[in-house]
Design an enzyme around this catalytic site. Structure first.
Site, PDB file in Angstrom:
ATOM      1  N   LYS A   1      55.733  26.302  28.125  1.00  0.00           N
ATOM      2  CA  LYS A   1      54.358  25.479  28.316  1.00  0.00           C
ATOM      3  C   LYS A   1      54.688  24.180  29.283  1.00  0.00           C
ATOM      4  CE  LYS A   1      50.424  23.669  26.219  1.00  0.00           C
ATOM      5  NZ  LYS A   1      49.710  23.532  24.979  1.00  0.00           N
TER       6      LYS A   1
ATOM      7  N   LEU B   1      51.508  34.085  30.657  1.00  0.00           N
ATOM      8  CA  LEU B   1      51.153  34.261  29.009  1.00  0.00           C
ATOM      9  C   LEU B   1      49.729  33.604  28.759  1.00  0.00           C
ATOM     10  CD1 LEU B   1      54.311  33.794  26.938  1.00  0.00           C
ATOM     11  CD2 LEU B   1      53.135  35.726  27.646  1.00  0.00           C
TER      12      LEU B   1
ATOM     13  N   PHE C   1      44.755  22.639  29.417  1.00  0.00           N
ATOM     14  CA  PHE C   1      45.401  21.575  29.685  1.00  0.00           C
ATOM     15  C   PHE C   1      46.974  22.015  30.303  1.00  0.00           C
ATOM     16  CE2 PHE C   1      43.707  19.758  25.869  1.00  0.00           C
ATOM     17  CZ  PHE C   1      42.801  18.990  26.673  1.00  0.00           C
TER      18      PHE C   1
ATOM     19  N   ASP D   1      42.321  21.150  17.106  1.00  0.00           N
ATOM     20  CA  ASP D   1      41.814  22.152  17.848  1.00  0.00           C
ATOM     21  C   ASP D   1      42.227  23.553  17.298  1.00  0.00           C
ATOM     22  OD1 ASP D   1      40.905  22.977  20.409  1.00  0.00           O
ATOM     23  OD2 ASP D   1      42.598  22.693  21.658  1.00  0.00           O
TER      24      ASP D   1
ATOM     25  N   VAL E   1      51.124  28.595  30.085  1.00  0.00           N
ATOM     26  CA  VAL E   1      52.376  29.196  29.440  1.00  0.00           C
ATOM     27  C   VAL E   1      52.930  30.450  30.105  1.00  0.00           C
ATOM     28  CG1 VAL E   1      53.069  29.930  27.166  1.00  0.00           C
ATOM     29  CG2 VAL E   1      51.260  28.189  27.327  1.00  0.00           C
TER      30      VAL E   1
ATOM     31  N   GLY F   1      45.291  27.288  29.135  1.00  0.00           N
ATOM     32  CA  GLY F   1      44.410  26.444  28.142  1.00  0.00           C
ATOM     33  C   GLY F   1      43.710  25.389  29.059  1.00  0.00           C
TER      34      GLY F   1
HETATM   35  P1  ADP Z   1      46.648  24.801  26.027  1.00  0.00           P
HETATM   36  O1  ADP Z   1      47.113  23.421  25.654  1.00  0.00           O
HETATM   37  O2  ADP Z   1      46.560  24.585  27.744  1.00  0.00           O
HETATM   38  O3  ADP Z   1      45.263  25.220  25.516  1.00  0.00           O
HETATM   39  P2  ADP Z   1      48.020  26.579  24.579  1.00  0.00           P
HETATM   40  O4  ADP Z   1      49.448  26.319  23.935  1.00  0.00           O
HETATM   41  O5  ADP Z   1      47.002  27.081  23.803  1.00  0.00           O
HETATM   42  O6  ADP Z   1      47.793  25.801  25.971  1.00  0.00           O
HETATM   43  O7  ADP Z   1      48.383  28.057  25.419  1.00  0.00           O
HETATM   44  C1  ADP Z   1      47.664  28.793  26.042  1.00  0.00           C
HETATM   45  C2  ADP Z   1      47.731  30.310  26.001  1.00  0.00           C
HETATM   46  O8  ADP Z   1      49.108  30.869  26.332  1.00  0.00           O
HETATM   47  C3  ADP Z   1      47.414  30.622  24.348  1.00  0.00           C
HETATM   48  O9  ADP Z   1      46.155  30.895  24.029  1.00  0.00           O
HETATM   49  C4  ADP Z   1      48.070  31.932  24.432  1.00  0.00           C
HETATM   50  O10 ADP Z   1      47.284  32.811  25.093  1.00  0.00           O
HETATM   51  C5  ADP Z   1      49.386  31.823  25.328  1.00  0.00           C
HETATM   52  N1  ADP Z   1      50.320  31.456  24.732  1.00  0.00           N
HETATM   53  C6  ADP Z   1      51.010  30.262  24.214  1.00  0.00           C
HETATM   54  N2  ADP Z   1      52.027  30.004  23.509  1.00  0.00           N
HETATM   55  C7  ADP Z   1      52.529  31.270  23.573  1.00  0.00           C
HETATM   56  C8  ADP Z   1      53.494  31.894  22.871  1.00  0.00           C
HETATM   57  N3  ADP Z   1      54.556  30.864  22.211  1.00  0.00           N
HETATM   58  N4  ADP Z   1      53.785  33.234  22.765  1.00  0.00           N
HETATM   59  C9  ADP Z   1      52.748  34.039  23.407  1.00  0.00           C
HETATM   60  N5  ADP Z   1      51.971  33.525  24.117  1.00  0.00           N
HETATM   61  C10 ADP Z   1      51.629  32.069  24.240  1.00  0.00           C
HETATM   62 MG    MG Z   2      44.835  26.155  23.636  1.00  0.00          MG
END
Ligand code: ADP
Ligand code: MG
Length: 249
Positions: free
Chosen positions: A111, A84, A89, A205, A92, A87
Site C-alpha cells: 500500500k 489490487l 487515500f 472506517d 494497493v 481507496g
Molecule cells: P484506502 O485507505 O485507500 O481505502 P485500503 O487499505 O482500503 O486503501 O485498500 C484499497 C483496496 O485495495 C481495498 O478495498 C482492497 O480491494 C484492496 N486491498 C487492500 N489491501 C489488500 C490486501 N492485503 N490483499 C488484497 N487486496 C487488498
Molecule cells: Mg479503504
C-alpha cells in the site's frame, strides 16, 4: 555561489562530505560508496517504534531498535504484478518479494499513498504503526515496510488476500452466497472489532470495502488509515476536528 541545503540525514551528509574531500586520497572508492549506501538503505533504522507516537519527519527519525519483529523490504526486490485496489487515500498493488530473482518469492500486498490525496506521510506512518501492533486472525497481517526515494517515501507491506475486498466478493458470489456464510463473516468481523476494542482502538472506517476475504470461510479487517486510540481516561471517542470520517465507529 549557491549552496545546497544541508542534509538532515546525518550519515548520508557525512558520506557526501567524504566524497567532496579536496584530497583525493581521502575520498572513498566507488566500491566503498556503494557499500555505505547499501548499508544506509538496508540498515536497522526503524521509523516505527511501537511505544512512541510517530511525530518526526522521515529524515529525523531516530535509530531505535524495534521492540517487535519488523521487516524491511528492499524496493529493488519488490516486483510489481498488478493493481489490487484504490481507496480514498492509498493505492494497493500486488507484488512479489523476490530477492532471489527467480519468481519463487512470496506474494504481498503493498500500500502506497496516492500523491496529493488525503493524509500526509505522518498519518500514513500512524496507519503502518497501528497495523504493526495488531495480531489477530481477523485482521490483515502486517509484514513490514519498504522505503523508496532514499527514505522520503514509504510503503506498507501486508499479507496478500487473494479474494480482495468483501463488497466485491459478495457481489461476485451474490447468487450462491449463503446466510450461514454471511453470518460466519459477520462473526469474524465482530471478533476482529472486539480485539481492537481490547486495545482501545477505534477503526472509524469499517465497511465491506475495508474487509478482505482470505478464502471462502475467512475474512479480515483492513484499512487502518482513520484508526484512533481511545485515551485511558475516556469512555468514548468524540470527533473533535472536522475531517474525513465516513462512519463514526
Ligand atoms: P484506502 O485507505 O485507500 O481505502 P485500503 O487499505 O482500503 O486503501 O485498500 C484499497 C483496496 O485495495 C481495498 O478495498 C482492497 O480491494 C484492496 N486491498 C487492500 N489491501 C489488500 C490486501 N492485503 N490483499 C488484497 N487486496 C487488498
Ligand atoms: Mg479503504
Amino acid at each position: 555561489m549557491q549552496q545546497l541545503p544541508p542534509s538532515q540525514w546525518t550519515e548520508l551528509a557525512d558520506l557526501i562530505g567524504q566524497c567532496m574531500d579536496y584530497d583525493s586520497a581521502f575520498r572513498p572508492s566507488c566500491r566503498s560508496i556503494i557499500r555505505q549506501l547499501n548499508s544506509l538503505i538496508t540498515s536497522d533504522y526503524v521509523i516505527l517504534h511501537a511505544a512512541e507516537p510517530v511525530t518526526q519527519s522521515p529524515m529525523s527519525i531516530a535509530v531505535n531498535p524495534a521492540p517487535y519483529d519488523h521487516t524491511l523490504f528492499e524496493e529493488r526486490h519488490l516486483c510489481y504484478i498488478s493493481p489490487l485496489g484504490k481507496g480514498n487515500f492509498g493505492c494497493v498493488e500486488l507484488c512479489r518479494y523476490d530477492p532471489l530473482g527467480d519468481n519463487t518469492g512470496e506474494l504481498v500486498a503493498v500500500k502506497k499513498l496516492q500523491p496529493n490525496k488525503g493524509p500526509n506521510l505522518e498519518d500514513f506512518q500512524k496507519e503502518v504503526k497501528t497495523l504493526s501492533v495488531l495480531h489477530c486472525d481477523y485482521i490483515v497481517k502486517y509484514r513490514g515496510v519498504c522505503y523508496s526515494m532514499g527514505r522520503l517515501s514509504m510503503s506498507l507491506v501486508m499479507e496478500y488476500l487473494p479474494y480482495g475486498s468483501l463488497n466485491g466478493y459478495v457481489w461476485t458470489n451474490r447468487h450462491n452466497i449463503t446466510t450461514r456464510r454471511m453470518l460466519l463473516f459477520a462473526s469474524q468481523i465482530c471478533k476482529g472489532m472486539e480485539y481492537l476494542q481490547t486495545l482501545r482502538y477505534i477503526h472509524r472506517d469499517l465497511a465491506a470495502r475495508n474487509v478482505l476475504v482470505a478464502n471462502d470461510s475467512l475474512v479480515k479487517i483492513a484499512d487502518f488509515g482513520l484508526t484512533k486510540v481511545l485515551p485511558f481516561d475516556k469512555e468514548y471517542y468524540r470527533l473533535s476536528q472536522p475531517g474525513q470520517s465516513p462512519l463514526f465507529w
